[in-house]
Scaffold this active site. Structure first.
Site, mmCIF file in Angstrom:
data_model
loop_
_atom_site.group_PDB
_atom_site.id
_atom_site.type_symbol
_atom_site.label_atom_id
_atom_site.label_comp_id
_atom_site.label_asym_id
_atom_site.label_seq_id
_atom_site.Cartn_x
_atom_site.Cartn_y
_atom_site.Cartn_z
ATOM 1 N N TYR A 2 7.827 7.601 -8.534
ATOM 2 C CA TYR A 2 7.546 8.280 -7.684
ATOM 3 C C TYR A 2 9.388 9.780 -7.920
ATOM 4 C CZ TYR A 2 4.556 6.182 -4.748
ATOM 5 O OH TYR A 2 3.022 5.553 -3.846
ATOM 6 N N LYS A 9 5.292 -6.272 -11.296
ATOM 7 C CA LYS A 9 3.774 -6.197 -12.918
ATOM 8 C C LYS A 9 5.048 -6.259 -14.032
ATOM 9 C CE LYS A 9 0.444 -6.192 -13.337
ATOM 10 N NZ LYS A 9 -0.973 -6.798 -13.163
ATOM 11 N N ASP A 55 5.220 0.887 -1.378
ATOM 12 C CA ASP A 55 4.422 2.385 -0.811
ATOM 13 C C ASP A 55 2.651 1.618 -0.617
ATOM 14 O OD1 ASP A 55 3.541 4.098 0.747
ATOM 15 O OD2 ASP A 55 3.128 5.249 -1.248
#
Ligand code: ATP
Length: 342
Positions: A131, A176, A233
């Protein structure tokens, strides 16, 4: 006597202004109870951008950074600006410019009797990851850069460990790192280091895909969940669904290292909801509970508890907006909550 607390008010766009109108009387109520609160109302949002071309001017940002203690924020986003440029600039300038690394999203349902065993708190990194809005669109190819820095990762994880230790809750890191070896590799490295320093916290790292599956199958097994900006988010919106939806979910962001006077921003988890804006349908609970989180951040625990209690009492009495299958308007719901403020 306490020093005055100066709070910047940014209602923003869409339902942001509508829910903010119900939060402001809560500041008046705290003031009437003896809190010395000054407010600074700021017009930034789509209307101001379309009229002037300004998003959040540098001088106004500097005033806010150095002259306010915290921000109460509604939401930004407007269909008249489809690329969301103004919203990105305002949010990014506030979050990155004030170094508001920690975004805290508690998921405890304010609806009496609803999901009583659920006690999840999401700690979302708020300034980095994918982001950071760096990238490019080229013919046949698009790039979004994800930046993770060790100071921000460490600050977010430390806040999460601290919270898990204080509340004696398990801590899970969503990542991840099996694929995102560099960025999420950094998260796992710092997490493992902090785990060694906090043996009192039951902590584990989980691949985010497996975590989401487990979160749907067995949500009460989770306590504190820490994640980067993107995963945080997604995870926190999923958790909002467990507690009554977007309309009731609160959040607060802060800068644990306090680089500036202005070190916190409280805002509902929801956005500007253009689909219901202007209809008086928005639920003000997320905004009002975010105001309670701000009170708690300021050390006003009594006021925070009273506000949260008033929200639950109003909901228990059957006062509900349309998203909760009720009939009340935003203003009527705000009044129902205020009527129960002791
Ligand atoms: P953002 O990306 O800015 O978070 P978004 O596009 O994900 O925003 P929202 O604006 O949060 O989406 O809206 C998502 C859905 O939730 C919409 O259907 C909207 O009507 C609903 N919603 C959002 N806020 C509220 C609210 N306060 N009360 C009731 N419904 C809401």
């Amino acid at each position: 006597m306490d020093k005055p607390v100066r709070i910047a008010i940014i209602p923003g766009d869409g339902v942001g202004g509508e829910v903010m109108a119900e939060a402001l009387p809560c500041l008046d109520w705290a003031r009437a109870g003896g809190r010395d609160i000054q407010t600074l109302s700021l017009p930034y949002g789509a209307g101001h951008y379309l009229a002037t071309g300004e998003t959040l001017p540098e001088a106004a940002f500097a005033d806010l950074r150095d002259g306010c203690d915290a921000i109460l924020f509604g939401a930004v986003g407007d269909p008249r600006i489809p690329d969301g440029r103004h919203a990105e600039e305002i949010l990014l300038q506030l979050r990155q410019g004030l170094e508001l690394t920690v975004n805290f999203r508690p998921c405890h349902s304010p609806l009496p009797g609803h999901a009583p065993d659920l006690d999840i708190e999401v700690f979302r990194e708020n300034t980095e990851g994918p982001y950071c809005l760096q990238g490019s669109t080229e013919p046949g190819r698009a790039v979004d850069l994800a930046i993770h820095t060790e100071p921000a990762v460490r600050r977010l994880l430390l806040a999460a460990f601290k919270r898990a230790a204080t509340r004696k809750r398990p801590l899970t890191l969503a990542h991840k790192a099996n694929v995102l070896k560099h960025g999420h590799g950094l998260w796992v490295r710092v997490f493992e280091e902090l785990r060694r320093d906090h043996p009192e916290v039951a902590s584990q790292g989980m691949h985010a895909d497996a975590l989401l599956c487990a979160l749907v199958q067995n949500p009460t097994a989770f306590g504190v969940i820490a994640a980067d900006n993107y995963l945080g988010d997604l995870i926190s919106d999923l958790c909002a669904a467990y507690i009554g939806g977007m309309g009731v979910a609160p959040s607060i962001s802060w800068a644990p290292h306090r680089p500036f006077r202005c070190s916190a921003l409280a805002e509902p988890v929801h956005g500007s909801a253009p689909d219901i804006a202007g209809k008086g349908w928005a639920n003000p609970v997320g905004m009002i509970l975010s105001t309670a989180l701000l009170f708690r951040y300021l050390g006003w625990e009594v006021e925070a508890i009273a506000l949260e209690g008033a929200v639950s009492a109003a909901l228990e009495s059957g006062a509900k907006t349309r998203d909760l299958e009720g009939t009340l308007s935003t203003a009527a719901m705000g009044k129902a909550i205020r009527d129960r403020l002791l």
